[in-house]
Design a protein around this motif. Structure first.
Motif, PDB file in Angstrom:
ATOM      1  N   ALA A 607       0.806  -1.215   0.000  1.00 56.87           N
ATOM      2  CA  ALA A 607       0.000   0.000   0.000  1.00 56.87           C
ATOM      3  C   ALA A 607       0.837   1.262   0.000  1.00 56.87           C
ATOM      4  O   ALA A 607       0.399   2.305   0.453  1.00 56.87           O
ATOM      5  CB  ALA A 607      -0.910  -0.010   1.227  1.00 56.87           C
ATOM      6  N   ASP A 608       2.059   1.188  -0.514  1.00 60.34           N
ATOM      7  CA  ASP A 608       2.937   2.356  -0.455  1.00 60.34           C
ATOM      8  C   ASP A 608       2.363   3.549  -1.204  1.00 60.34           C
ATOM      9  O   ASP A 608       2.466   4.694  -0.771  1.00 60.34           O
ATOM     10  CB  ASP A 608       4.314   2.002  -1.009  1.00 60.34           C
ATOM     11  N   GLY A 609       1.756   3.288  -2.365  1.00 60.07           N
ATOM     12  CA  GLY A 609       1.308   4.403  -3.180  1.00 60.07           C
ATOM     13  C   GLY A 609      -0.162   4.722  -3.063  1.00 60.07           C
ATOM     14  O   GLY A 609      -0.649   5.605  -3.761  1.00 60.07           O
ATOM     15  N   GLY A 610      -0.926   4.014  -2.243  1.00 58.29           N
ATOM     16  CA  GLY A 610      -2.359   4.271  -2.143  1.00 58.29           C
ATOM     17  C   GLY A 610      -3.077   3.047  -1.639  1.00 58.29           C
ATOM     18  O   GLY A 610      -2.636   2.395  -0.703  1.00 58.29           O
ATOM     19  N   ALA A 612      -4.594  -0.734  -1.367  1.00 56.98           N
ATOM     20  CA  ALA A 612      -4.074  -2.085  -1.584  1.00 56.98           C
ATOM     21  C   ALA A 612      -5.230  -3.043  -1.329  1.00 56.98           C
ATOM     22  O   ALA A 612      -5.628  -3.244  -0.182  1.00 56.98           O
ATOM     23  CB  ALA A 612      -2.909  -2.372  -0.650  1.00 56.98           C
ATOM     24  N   ILE A 613      -5.765  -3.608  -2.412  1.00 53.77           N
ATOM     25  CA  ILE A 613      -6.982  -4.415  -2.302  1.00 53.77           C
ATOM     26  C   ILE A 613      -6.765  -5.755  -2.975  1.00 53.77           C
ATOM     27  O   ILE A 613      -6.247  -5.826  -4.100  1.00 53.77           O
ATOM     28  CB  ILE A 613      -8.184  -3.683  -2.955  1.00 53.77           C
ATOM     29  N   ARG A 614      -7.172  -6.824  -2.281  1.00 54.85           N
ATOM     30  CA  ARG A 614      -7.197  -8.154  -2.881  1.00 54.85           C
ATOM     31  C   ARG A 614      -8.652  -8.494  -3.190  1.00 54.85           C
ATOM     32  O   ARG A 614      -9.497  -8.504  -2.293  1.00 54.85           O
ATOM     33  CB  ARG A 614      -6.632  -9.203  -1.922  1.00 54.85           C
ATOM     34  N   HIS A 720     -10.956   2.114  -3.363  1.00 60.19           N
ATOM     35  CA  HIS A 720      -9.677   2.322  -4.037  1.00 60.19           C
ATOM     36  C   HIS A 720      -9.363   3.806  -4.241  1.00 60.19           C
ATOM     37  O   HIS A 720      -8.251   4.266  -3.923  1.00 60.19           O
ATOM     38  CB  HIS A 720      -9.698   1.607  -5.400  1.00 60.19           C
ATOM     39  N   ASP A 721     -10.336   4.563  -4.717  1.00 63.96           N
ATOM     40  CA  ASP A 721     -10.070   5.936  -5.127  1.00 63.96           C
ATOM     41  C   ASP A 721     -10.255   6.946  -3.998  1.00 63.96           C
ATOM     42  O   ASP A 721      -9.547   7.955  -3.955  1.00 63.96           O
ATOM     43  CB  ASP A 721     -10.993   6.335  -6.285  1.00 63.96           C
ATOM     44  N   VAL A 722     -11.199   6.702  -3.101  1.00 64.52           N
ATOM     45  CA  VAL A 722     -11.538   7.686  -2.069  1.00 64.52           C
ATOM     46  C   VAL A 722     -10.960   7.297  -0.708  1.00 64.52           C
ATOM     47  O   VAL A 722     -10.210   8.061  -0.103  1.00 64.52           O
ATOM     48  CB  VAL A 722     -13.066   7.871  -1.962  1.00 64.52           C
ATOM     49  N   ASN A 723     -11.297   6.110  -0.224  1.00 66.94           N
ATOM     50  CA  ASN A 723     -10.787   5.687   1.086  1.00 66.94           C
ATOM     51  C   ASN A 723      -9.288   5.373   1.044  1.00 66.94           C
ATOM     52  O   ASN A 723      -8.572   5.579   2.016  1.00 66.94           O
ATOM     53  CB  ASN A 723     -11.553   4.451   1.581  1.00 66.94           C
ATOM     54  N   ARG A 724      -8.843   4.817  -0.091  1.00 64.95           N
ATOM     55  CA  ARG A 724      -7.419   4.502  -0.310  1.00 64.95           C
ATOM     56  C   ARG A 724      -6.864   3.648   0.838  1.00 64.95           C
ATOM     57  O   ARG A 724      -5.787   3.895   1.379  1.00 64.95           O
ATOM     58  CB  ARG A 724      -6.603   5.791  -0.463  1.00 64.95           C
ATOM     59  N   CYS A 725      -7.600   2.631   1.193  1.00 64.06           N
ATOM     60  CA  CYS A 725      -7.252   1.816   2.364  1.00 64.06           C
ATOM     61  C   CYS A 725      -6.752   0.438   1.935  1.00 64.06           C
ATOM     62  O   CYS A 725      -6.679   0.107   0.761  1.00 64.06           O
ATOM     63  CB  CYS A 725      -8.476   1.657   3.251  1.00 64.06           C
ATOM     64  N   ARG A 726      -6.400  -0.355   2.912  1.00 62.14           N
ATOM     65  CA  ARG A 726      -6.081  -1.754   2.690  1.00 62.14           C
ATOM     66  C   ARG A 726      -7.374  -2.547   2.831  1.00 62.14           C
ATOM     67  O   ARG A 726      -8.115  -2.343   3.802  1.00 62.14           O
ATOM     68  CB  ARG A 726      -5.049  -2.231   3.715  1.00 62.14           C
ATOM     69  N   ALA A 738     -12.091  -7.940 -13.727  1.00 58.28           N
ATOM     70  CA  ALA A 738     -11.520  -7.060 -14.749  1.00 58.28           C
ATOM     71  C   ALA A 738     -10.963  -5.775 -14.144  1.00 58.28           C
ATOM     72  O   ALA A 738     -10.137  -5.088 -14.757  1.00 58.28           O
ATOM     73  CB  ALA A 738     -12.589  -6.718 -15.794  1.00 58.28           C
ATOM     74  N   LEU A 739     -11.404  -5.437 -12.914  1.00 64.75           N
ATOM     75  CA  LEU A 739     -10.927  -4.210 -12.283  1.00 64.75           C
ATOM     76  C   LEU A 739      -9.441  -4.267 -11.953  1.00 64.75           C
ATOM     77  O   LEU A 739      -8.794  -3.230 -11.789  1.00 64.75           O
ATOM     78  CB  LEU A 739     -11.736  -3.931 -11.001  1.00 64.75           C
ATOM     79  N   ALA A 740      -8.891  -5.473 -11.844  1.00 68.00           N
ATOM     80  CA  ALA A 740      -7.466  -5.593 -11.526  1.00 68.00           C
ATOM     81  C   ALA A 740      -6.603  -4.977 -12.610  1.00 68.00           C
ATOM     82  O   ALA A 740      -5.494  -4.508 -12.334  1.00 68.00           O
ATOM     83  CB  ALA A 740      -7.106  -7.065 -11.321  1.00 68.00           C
ATOM     84  N   SER A 741      -7.120  -4.966 -13.828  1.00 67.04           N
ATOM     85  CA  SER A 741      -6.352  -4.369 -14.933  1.00 67.04           C
ATOM     86  C   SER A 741      -6.613  -2.874 -15.089  1.00 67.04           C
ATOM     87  O   SER A 741      -5.910  -2.193 -15.826  1.00 67.04           O
ATOM     88  CB  SER A 741      -6.687  -5.082 -16.249  1.00 67.04           C
ATOM     89  N   LYS A 742      -7.623  -2.371 -14.357  1.00 64.10           N
ATOM     90  CA  LYS A 742      -7.984  -0.966 -14.483  1.00 64.10           C
ATOM     91  C   LYS A 742      -7.526  -0.134 -13.282  1.00 64.10           C
ATOM     92  O   LYS A 742      -7.282   1.063 -13.414  1.00 64.10           O
ATOM     93  CB  LYS A 742      -9.512  -0.829 -14.623  1.00 64.10           C
ATOM     94  N   LEU A 743      -7.446  -0.769 -12.096  1.00 69.08           N
ATOM     95  CA  LEU A 743      -7.096  -0.050 -10.869  1.00 69.08           C
ATOM     96  C   LEU A 743      -5.754  -0.552 -10.363  1.00 69.08           C
ATOM     97  O   LEU A 743      -5.576  -1.750 -10.114  1.00 69.08           O
ATOM     98  CB  LEU A 743      -8.180  -0.261  -9.799  1.00 69.08           C
ATOM     99  N   ASP A 744      -4.815   0.359 -10.169  1.00 69.54           N
ATOM    100  CA  ASP A 744      -3.445  -0.025  -9.820  1.00 69.54           C
ATOM    101  C   ASP A 744      -3.362  -0.771  -8.493  1.00 69.54           C
ATOM    102  O   ASP A 744      -2.498  -1.632  -8.308  1.00 69.54           O
ATOM    103  CB  ASP A 744      -2.556   1.220  -9.745  1.00 69.54           C
ATOM    104  N   GLY A 745      -4.246  -0.429  -7.558  1.00 65.62           N
ATOM    105  CA  GLY A 745      -4.149  -1.030  -6.221  1.00 65.62           C
ATOM    106  C   GLY A 745      -4.926  -2.306  -6.043  1.00 65.62           C
ATOM    107  O   GLY A 745      -5.005  -2.833  -4.924  1.00 65.62           O
ATOM    108  N   VAL A 746      -5.524  -2.854  -7.108  1.00 66.19           N
ATOM    109  CA  VAL A 746      -6.354  -4.065  -7.002  1.00 66.19           C
ATOM    110  C   VAL A 746      -5.632  -5.237  -7.642  1.00 66.19           C
ATOM    111  O   VAL A 746      -5.122  -5.129  -8.765  1.00 66.19           O
ATOM    112  CB  VAL A 746      -7.725  -3.850  -7.684  1.00 66.19           C
TER     113      VAL A 746
END
Length: 870
Positions: A607-610, A612-614, A720-726, A738-746
């Protein structure tokens, strides 16, 4: 019809506590009358009778024995009642002196409410019993809470939005609020009782004076700088305690301020979902606390519960707790000796509270004595070691400890009135009157033998009762012989016996009775002196008790880490969350009991840059929820100061923990399962910050497929975009991968499964990647659905999937082309050929077979089986 004096007294006392059931003391019973009796008889399942009439109506009555009243009190409190206890304030003889129609003086000595219990039988020894008060002044809120059974007293600022989570964390039993407030439903939702008080009880100026008087100080500044709302909450709490205890305030420690920023924030829904201190059935079984509690004292158990309920968010505190467990692990032999000593340490906190309220007995003094002895023994073991805990508070009360050791017998009786509390040799006057009392009984026996010898009446007895005192009793057949002897003075004749006395016997009785009464008076005085000495040393005793609890938690967690092979986590200020070989502590314990292994899994959230979601996909029953929960529990364990069930763990401090795993209808408030799910999800999205850890399972499953998918999709994007949490996000909506390819933290993850002959085998292993389907039909088959239903489900699924591959036809059109369920023939079971094995086995007598014959039989059965298969 006029009211009898006793009923008039009852009604007068009842008017002092109109909202409580009145336990009205009459001899050896507490009696209840009128509506109180009706309510109590139903709640306690005891007989409802009547006693006279009032205003032409029968007076309902029921009662409970005084000696077992605590059991009945416990039942009534658990069912939501409050009880006022009215005791006799004078002996019946005193009332008779005022006239034959005078009533014994009675008065309420305490109000028993959920938050003001002190008796061991009414309390959970390993859990706090908190009473709280909530105040608001000019938009600022504050919560004060205390456990009067231990003296703990705390206060914190508390805006309304945080009231529910704070009350859930504390497990408060009763909350005092301003009369007319609208926050009652929030409190009742958590299972706590609501007690309204007038606004004057919350006045901050009056509270300041009330608190200074309580702690006998000129200013509260030594305890901290309290705001007006904090003062109001504390003042209301103290006033209510004084009201319920009828002026006998318990020992309360100076209030400690608590900052919300110092603790991991966990709301009520998350606590319930993760089962931190209460399992699914409402008790401890199945909870995290149940799985990790290896404490050996009641105070240690309460401290462990506090830490599980409120994990720290301060790195220094967390690190110090880990250091303590590490030390205990490195000194395992010493740690075992410490635990052995701790097993002898009683609950000094609660003993002190009962003594301060004048409800304590000889065993409470013995608890202080034994606790101080255990404290001294532990200090001698630890003080020269490198123990990271400060153990200096374990000593300093040697004088009090020695006095209690000399004054009390080893095993005192429960009640002071039973006598025999003070040890021989402690008080010379007491020893003297005891000798007279005890030898007097021997003289009585000797006197009986003398009278038998002189009269020749072998059946003659010297007896005692409360009416006649000592008397000589013989059968009626010997009465004339006794009357002929001038020494014997006739006292009473019954159906079969005649009773006499003598001047000698009367004089001896006076000496014996005076000695017994005097001995009781001396023991009462010594008890009060010892009680006063203990209360004078209460601060030091509280400090020693707190140190014992910390030693207990430290060594208990070390024993847990050693026995379960847990590792020390690395907790720092980063936003890392990396777990290798993580396990669910509760599930692993349950599996171990059944002899089954637990499949460990890794978790890596960068989560260094924002954010971090699995994003986790996979079938039901594969272990998704277990993996979600275990990571949340590992964070709780790490920050409460425990080692964790993993091979290694690196956790950046979690500021907030949110879990929405599982849901049910809230019928009482008219909310469906889906509505409950949405309310909990909204709370997460509105509150989670970038240091939060969020656990979400199957968002959107309670509505139509496309509605649910869209809600889940938008929720993940917001995290991902607002809370920016783990976050760990489990779903059956495979489109979301498909969101894994669109959102950097997923990143996608899935739970591995294996198919075998149409069945699914769960491997419980979390891997990178996405699941291609949910295996719902296979799981339904495992659950035991009829084969016809399973077959039909496969047909519908195949049709839907084929239609989607061939151009995305609408589901309704596809289903319209399928024959109705009733038109599909039920699948026939595969024919089973008779192999003859069963018939052959009926002729076998195992005990008659030789080894060679047994081997031949196996070959024979194998041949029969092969023949049937062919």
């Amino acid at each position: 019809m006029s009211v009898t004096p006793m009923m008039a007294q009852f009604l007068e006392i009842k008017a002092e506590a109109p909202d409580a059931l009145l336990f009205y003391r009459m001899g050896d019973f507490y009696e209840l009358f009128f509506d109180d009796a009706v309510a109590a008889s139903a709640a306690l399942d005891i007989a409802l009778t009547k006693r006279g009439k009032h205003l032409g109506e029968d007076i309902a009555m029921c009662g409970v024995p005084v000696h077992s009243a605590e059991n009945y009190l416990m039942t009534l409190i658990r069912k939501g009642f409050r009880v006022a206890v009215a005791e006799q304030l004078e002996a019946p003889e005193e009332a008779k002196k005022r006239g034959s129609k005078s009533v014994v003086k009675r008065g309420i000595v305490r109000l028993v409410t959920p938050g003001t219990l002190t008796e061991d039988t009414l309390l959970d020894a390993r859990a706090h019993n908190y009473l709280a008060a909530f105040a608001e002044v000019r938009g600022q809120g504050a919560l004060a809470w205390a456990d009067i059974s231990t003296g703990a007293f705390h206060v914190a600022t508390c805006p309304r939005v945080r009231l529910g989570p704070d009350l859930a964390r504390l497990g408060v039993r009763e909350v005092i609020v301003v009369d007319g407030t609208d926050i009652g439903p929030v409190i009742e939702d958590l299972g706590a009782a609501v007690t309204p008080l007038g606004a004057s009880a919350f006045d901050s100026t009056a509270a300041d004076g009330r608190l200074r008087a309580l702690f006998d100080v000129g200013s509260l500044e030594a305890f901290g700088a309290f705001g007006r709302a904090e003062l109001g909450a504390m003042g209301a709490l103290v006033e209510y305690v004084e009201l319920t205890q009828r002026g006998k305030l318990p020992l309360m420690r100076p209030p400690q301020r608590q900052s919300a920023d110092d603790l991991m924030a966990i709301d009520a829904a998350t606590r319930r979902n993760l089962e931190l201190t209460r399992g699914a059935t409402g008790g401890r079984d199945g909870s995290l606390l149940w799985a990790i509690d290896r404490t050996v004292t009641a105070a240690g158990g309460r401290l462990l519960e506090r830490r599980v309920s409120a994990p720290s968010a301060v790195e220094g505190i967390i690190r110090a707790r880990h250091d303590a467990v590490d030390w205990a692990l490195s000194e395992d032999r010493l740690a075992e000796d410490i635990r052995s000593d701790l097993r002898r340490a009683p609950d000094m906190d609660r003993a002190l509270s009962r003594l301060s309220l004048e409800r304590g007995g000889p065993r409470d003094l013995a608890a202080i004595r034994n606790g101080l002895e255990a404290a001294d023994s532990l200090y001698q073991r630890v003080f020269e070691t490198s123990c990271p805990l400060d153990v200096s508070n374990l000593i300093g009360q040697e004088g009090l400890r020695d006095v209690l050791a000399r004054a009390l017998v080893a095993e005192p009786p429960m009640m002071l009135r039973d006598g025999g509390v003070v040890a021989p040799g402690y008080d010379a006057e007491l020893d003297e009157v005891r000798t007279l009392r005890d030898e007097g009984r021997g003289v009585i026996a000797g006197l009986q033998g003398q009278y038998i010898e002189e009269t020749g009446i072998a059946s003659l007895k010297v007896k005692h009762n409360n009416v006649l005192g000592y008397f000589v009793e013989t059968t009626a057949t010997h009465a004339d012989k006794m009357r002929a002897d001038d020494r014997f003075i006739h006292r009473q004749t019954t159906a079969n016996q005649v009773r006499f006395t003598t001047i000698e016997l009367s004089e001896l009785e006076t000496k014996i009775l005076n000695a017994g009464g005097r001995a009781q008076q001396i023991e009462d005085r010594i008890f009060e002196d010892l009680r006063a000495a203990v209360l004078d040393a209460s601060d030091a005793i509280f400090a020693a008790a707190r140190c014992l609890a910390e030693l207990d938690v430290m060594t208990g967690l070390a024993d847990l880490a050693k026995g379960e092979t847990w590792c020390r986590p690395r907790v720092d200020s980063s936003r890392a969350f990396a777990i290798e070989g993580g396990r669910h502590p509760v599930v692993e314990r349950a599996l171990k009991r059944d002899g089954a292994p637990f499949v460990a899994n890794d978790t890596a959230l960068s989560a260094d840059g924002g954010a971090a979601i699995r994003l986790l996909t996979g079938p039901n029953m594969a272990g998704k929820s277990t993996w979600l929960r275990q990571n949340a529990l590992i964070a709780v364990l790490a920050q409460m100061g425990s080692f964790v069930p993993a091979d290694s763990a690196h956790i950046g401090v979690v500021s907030q923990l949110f879990s929405r795993v599982g849901a049910s209808d809230d019928l009482a408030r008219g909310r469906s399962t889906f509505m409950v799910e949405m309310v909990e999800t909204a709370a997460i999205l509105n509150q989670a910050d970038d240091r939060a850890l969020v656990i979400l399972d199957e968002i959107g499953r309670g509505t139509a497929t496309y509605d649910g998918l869209s809600i889940a999709w938008a929720t993940l994007e917001h995290l991902h975009d607002v809370n920016r949490c783990r976050a760990l996000f489990a779903t059956h909506y495979h489109e979301m991968t498909a969101l894994a390819s669109k959102l950097d933290g997923v990143e996608n993850a899935t739970v591995a499964v294996r198919e075998w002959e149409g069945d699914v085998i769960f491997l419980h292993e979390v891997r990178e990647g996405a699941a291609d389907r949910s295996y719902g039909v296979q799981v339904a088959k495992l659950a035991g659905l009829p084969e016809a239903v399973v077959s039909r489900a496969r047909e519908v699924l195949n049709a839907l999937e084929e239609g989607e591959r061939e151009g995305g036809s609408k589901p309704k059109a596809l289903i319209d082309d399928l024959p109705l369920f009733s038109a599909v023939p039920t699948p026939l079971a595969a024919p089973v050929r008779d192999s003859g094995v069963e018939a052959r086995m009926k002729t076998v007598l195992p005990d008659a077979l030789s080894p060679r014959e047994a081997l031949d039989l196996i070959y024979e059965l194998k041949a029969l089986t092969d023949g049937a298969a062919g």
